[in-house]
Write an enzyme that holds these catalytic residues in place. Structure first.
Site, mmCIF file in Angstrom:
data_model
loop_
_atom_site.group_PDB
_atom_site.id
_atom_site.type_symbol
_atom_site.label_atom_id
_atom_site.label_comp_id
_atom_site.label_asym_id
_atom_site.label_seq_id
_atom_site.Cartn_x
_atom_site.Cartn_y
_atom_site.Cartn_z
ATOM 1 C CE LYS A 103 25.490 1.004 21.965
ATOM 2 N NZ LYS A 103 27.098 1.038 22.145
ATOM 3 C CB THR A 187 35.459 3.417 28.429
ATOM 4 O OG1 THR A 187 34.517 2.353 28.679
ATOM 5 C CG2 THR A 187 35.446 3.854 26.874
HETATM 6 N N1 GLU Z 1 28.418 0.808 25.343
HETATM 7 C C1 GLU Z 1 29.744 0.294 25.580
HETATM 8 C C2 GLU Z 1 30.464 0.317 24.151
HETATM 9 O O1 GLU Z 1 29.758 1.156 23.243
HETATM 10 C C3 GLU Z 1 30.232 -0.886 26.183
HETATM 11 C C4 GLU Z 1 29.506 -2.032 25.777
HETATM 12 C C5 GLU Z 1 29.655 -3.493 26.716
HETATM 13 O O2 GLU Z 1 30.277 -3.152 27.795
HETATM 14 O O3 GLU Z 1 28.953 -4.478 26.195
HETATM 15 O O4 GLU Z 1 31.381 -0.175 23.765
#
Ligand code: GLU
Length: 416
Positions: A103, A187
């Site tokens: 992250k 999502t």
């Molecule tokens: N930020 C999103 C998550 O927390 C997506 C991460 C990604 O696509 O790598 O899952």
């Protein structure tokens, strides 16, 4: 020890105690592999200098290159980035993606930046972390306040630094820059598929459901749209200004149009729609509550007042540990973030696959593959809950993830 590591340790232990695997196999998961903290300095439009704290954490790479978004938010700090990177490690394992977890974050209020300043910040971020990033190393993506535009600048900067056209180094790129169809919906659509599969598994009654959403950004609005199309009633939605409530169901398409115009719910005036305090969404009379905003929204002081029987965690960590115990005693089922919001990273994975193959899929194909993958993960979590006789779906998801991670760690470290 800081509290996030207490939480991580606690979550790991809750799962590890059910596994017939030596505990020390998981020692590496108690702390991240690598975290880099930097100070980004950019020029403001008026030529003055501004600086921002920024981080990238690669939590665990046992299962593959690390994967995870970059968050731009005023409250971001190193602990939060490390915690979210840990969650990505679990999320990728639960969904069977060939990635570890990472992250990134910048402590910034993007509303105080001009578009040019935002671009400079996005490029400065990539310049600072370029040596950590790459398609086989660590693949960033969007998160809070970093959408397609920010990812486009970031991908361009990465190519510029390396003098090569990397397609698969970042995901969540716009379609014009080799992004994937369906990443925008992913999502919210994933959350919808998870909930449907849970209903099919007997988690809650198969009837017209009353649903509330805390937050109405990209994730909640797509999830609400798909659920409303199935005939469910979206009875409550909130933003930071107000909660809108109508026990017969709100007009989701009208809410999406309203939000597209960047208006606040406190200014939404419609017949039969009550305008309440933002937090009233949490205690609204509904069957399903989907927190899709910030962390720690359902806590020890309000968990007891939740009326929903199911919580769909579209945000990361919206339910605190203390709240989870209270909810469990009340018989409320929590569908954990590592499953409920995994649709985004699943379609990011599809983008990475398409980028590497140079072969691009139709939206229907992306949606179908997402449905298959996330339904399988949901069924696996439900089966794991039964097999290990654990109370919570979160513990079941962690058991499932830790089994995948342990298998790789053991395969790489044969005793000889
Ligand atoms: N930020 C999103 C998550 O927390 C997506 C991460 C990604 O696509 O790598 O899952």
């Amino acid at each position: 020890m800081s509290s996030i590591f207490d939480t991580i340790h606690h979550r790991l232990n809750q799962a590890v105690e059910h596994l017939d695997i030596p505990e020390d196999i998981f020692n590496s998961l108690n702390y991240p592999e690598k975290t880099l903290a930097v100070n980004l300095i950019i020029r403001r439009d008026d030529r003055s200098f501004a600086n921002f704290k920024a981080w990238r954490c690669q939590y665990d790479s046992s299962r593959g290159p690390t994967k995870g978004g970059i968050r731009f938010h005023r409250s971001v700090c190193m602990d939060e980035v490390m915690h979210l990177a840990f969650l990505m490690t679990i999320k990728c394992a639960v969904t069977g993606l060939p990635f570890g977890g990472a992250k990134g974050g910048v402590s910034v209020n993007v509303k105080e930046l001009s578009e040019h300043e935002l671009e400079r910040l996005a490029r400065a971020y990539i310049k600072a972390f370029a040596s950590m990033i790459g398609p086989d190393q660590d693949i960033p993506a969007p998160d809070m306040y970093t959408g397609g535009a920010v990812l486009a600048w970031m991908a361009d900067e990465f190519d510029r630094i390396h003098g090569k056209k990397y397609r698969a180094a970042l995901t969540g790129k716009p379609l014009s820059m080799n992004g994937s169809q369906g990443r925008t919906e992913a999502t919210g659509l994933g959350g919808y598929y998870v909930l449907k599969k849970m209903i099919e598994s007997g988690l809650c009654e198969d009837k017209t459901l009353k649903i509330g959403f805390q937050g109405f950004g990209n994730v909640a609005s797509f999830c609400a749209r798909y659920l409303a199309e199935d005939g469910h009633h979206i009875v409550a939605v909130s933003d930071s200004s107000a909660c809108l409530y109508n026990s017969d169901g709100l007009d989701v398409e009208d809410l999406i149009r309203f939000k597209d115009e960047r208006k606040r719910f406190s200014d939404y005036e419609k017949d039969k729609v009550d305008i309440l305090d933002p937090d009233d969404v949490l205690t609204a009379d509904c069957d399903i509550l989907a927190p899709a905003a910030l962390a720690d929204q359902i806590h020890g002081d309000n968990a007891d007042q939740i009326k929903a029987s199911v919580i769909l965690e579209l945000a990361n960590t919206p339910v605190t540990e203390e709240a989870e115990t209270i909810l469990q005693d009340k018989g409320v089922v929590v569908i954990p973030d590592v499953l409920a919001n995994s649709g985004g990273v699943i379609v990011s994975y599809f983008e990475w696959v398409q980028n590497r193959a140079g072969d691009y899929w139709e939206k229907e194909h992306v949606f179908e593959r997402l449905r298959q993958k996330i339904e399988k993960a949901t069924a696996d979590v439900v089966n794991c809950k039964e097999e290990y006789k654990v109370e919570s779906l979160r513990t079941a998801a962690y058991i499932l993830a830790l089994k995948q991670i342990a298998e790789v760690i053991m395969a790489k470290n044969v005793d000889n």
